[in-house]
Motif scaffolding. Structure first.
Motif, PDB file in Angstrom:
ATOM      1  N   SER A 203       0.765  -1.337  -0.051  1.00  0.00           N
ATOM      2  CA  SER A 203      -0.100  -0.036   0.134  1.00  0.00           C
ATOM      3  C   SER A 203       1.018   1.143   0.105  1.00  0.00           C
ATOM      4  CB  SER A 203      -0.925   0.084   1.333  1.00  0.00           C
ATOM      5  OG  SER A 203      -1.659   1.104   1.076  1.00  0.00           O
ATOM      6  N   GLY A 204       0.549   2.464   0.400  1.00  0.00           N
ATOM      7  CA  GLY A 204       1.176   3.693   0.273  1.00  0.00           C
ATOM      8  C   GLY A 204       0.759   4.378  -0.876  1.00  0.00           C
ATOM      9  N   PRO A 205       1.252   5.704  -1.094  1.00  0.00           N
ATOM     10  CA  PRO A 205       0.959   6.790  -2.057  1.00  0.00           C
ATOM     11  C   PRO A 205       1.436   6.281  -3.401  1.00  0.00           C
ATOM     12  CG  PRO A 205       1.690   7.824  -0.240  1.00  0.00           C
ATOM     13  CD  PRO A 205       1.963   6.548   0.181  1.00  0.00           C
ATOM     14  N   ALA A 206       2.560   5.612  -3.449  1.00  0.00           N
ATOM     15  CA  ALA A 206       2.956   4.984  -4.607  1.00  0.00           C
ATOM     16  C   ALA A 206       2.191   3.966  -5.333  1.00  0.00           C
ATOM     17  CB  ALA A 206       4.503   4.184  -4.471  1.00  0.00           C
ATOM     18  N   VAL A 207       1.773   2.997  -4.351  1.00  0.00           N
ATOM     19  CA  VAL A 207       0.918   1.930  -5.104  1.00  0.00           C
ATOM     20  C   VAL A 207      -0.609   2.639  -5.415  1.00  0.00           C
ATOM     21  CG1 VAL A 207      -0.539  -0.232  -4.383  1.00  0.00           C
ATOM     22  CG2 VAL A 207       1.969   0.169  -3.662  1.00  0.00           C
ATOM     23  N   LEU A 208      -1.248   3.530  -4.477  1.00  0.00           N
ATOM     24  CA  LEU A 208      -2.618   3.992  -4.728  1.00  0.00           C
ATOM     25  C   LEU A 208      -2.546   4.769  -5.967  1.00  0.00           C
ATOM     26  CD1 LEU A 208      -3.372   5.212  -1.132  1.00  0.00           C
ATOM     27  CD2 LEU A 208      -4.182   3.238  -2.399  1.00  0.00           C
TER      28      LEU A 208
END
Length: 243
Positions: A203-208
């Motif tokens: 998860s996290g901003p990169a994945v989103l």
């Protein structure tokens, strides 16, 4: 204002891990819209009227100072989404805006010079109506708007985490990286930014962000959540993980 649920701004409360990222570090409009995978032309027009600088000035003039983080996201200095909620509700109160909670809109009827709203609390008539209906996973959820002769684009999932139930990377759950490069193997889809390893995957901003830019491709593959047949490559200096 009509709110179907009994609580106001509940999504704001949990956004940004409870800190609420309200805007992005000011960029030229032509660069800012590149962060949005769809609706670029529409957003260019919107940002000409109200851009990041305007958002920053709006909150700071209401005693909510903002700060910018390494990836450009901006949060309240308090690191508490309640600061944003309090500012919005205070503004609404000062403007005399009436907010009706637990009031869902069943239907909207165009009556020529006015609109009739059918609610679970009765019928009301207004000269103009703005619909901010949030998201709904199925096209049927927008049927009340189709009856007003609006064209509706079929909704698809976006801004989601990647589920990798059988991969050993889950053993590192709880670890976060401030700068990782995430790529879906076999495609040009990639994004760089903070990454979080969870008990279900990544998860996290990169994945989103990656899921947003790859939403249409992933939807066409009918892979929600992403199974092991879709390769995800994570570059973290000095290692590369492929899952």
């Amino acid at each position: 204002m009509f709110e179907k649920s009994p609580k106001l701004l509940s999504k704001v409360k949990v956004s940004g891990g409870g800190r609420c990222n309200v805007t992005h570090k000011p960029l030229e409009i032509s660069k800012l819209v590149k962060n949005y995978p769809r609706g670029e032309k529409f957003l260019k027009k919107v940002f000409r009227h109200f851009k990041s600088e305007d958002t920053i000035n709006w909150f700071e003039s209401r005693s909510v100072p903002l700060k910018v983080e390494g990836d450009g996201r901006m949060f309240p200095v308090s690191d508490d989404s309640q600061s944003i909620i309090d500012a919005l509700l205070k503004e609404a109160n000062q403007l005399g805006i009436q907010i009706k909670t637990s009031t869902g809109i069943k239907a909207i009827q165009n009556q020529g010079n006015s609109f009739l709203l059918e609610t679970n609390q009765g019928e009301l008539t207004f000269d103009a109506v703005i619909v901010a209906g949030g998201g709904h996973p199925k096209l049927e959820g927008y049927s009340f708007l189709k009856k007003l002769k609006h064209s509706i684009v079929s909704p698809i999932p976006s801004l989601f985490t990647f589920n990798t139930p059988q991969e050993p990377i889950k053993k590192l759950m709880g670890i976060s990286m401030p700068d990782a490069h995430v790529k879906i193997e076999g495609t040009k889809l990639n994004y760089q930014g903070p990454l979080l390893i969870t008990h279900w995957g990544v998860s996290g901003p990169a994945v989103l962000k990656l899921s947003a830019f790859g939403a249409e491709w992933l939807h066409e593959k009918n892979t929600m959540p992403v199974p092991s047949s879709i390769g995800i490559q994570i570059l973290m200096k000095p290692s590369i993980w492929s899952i």
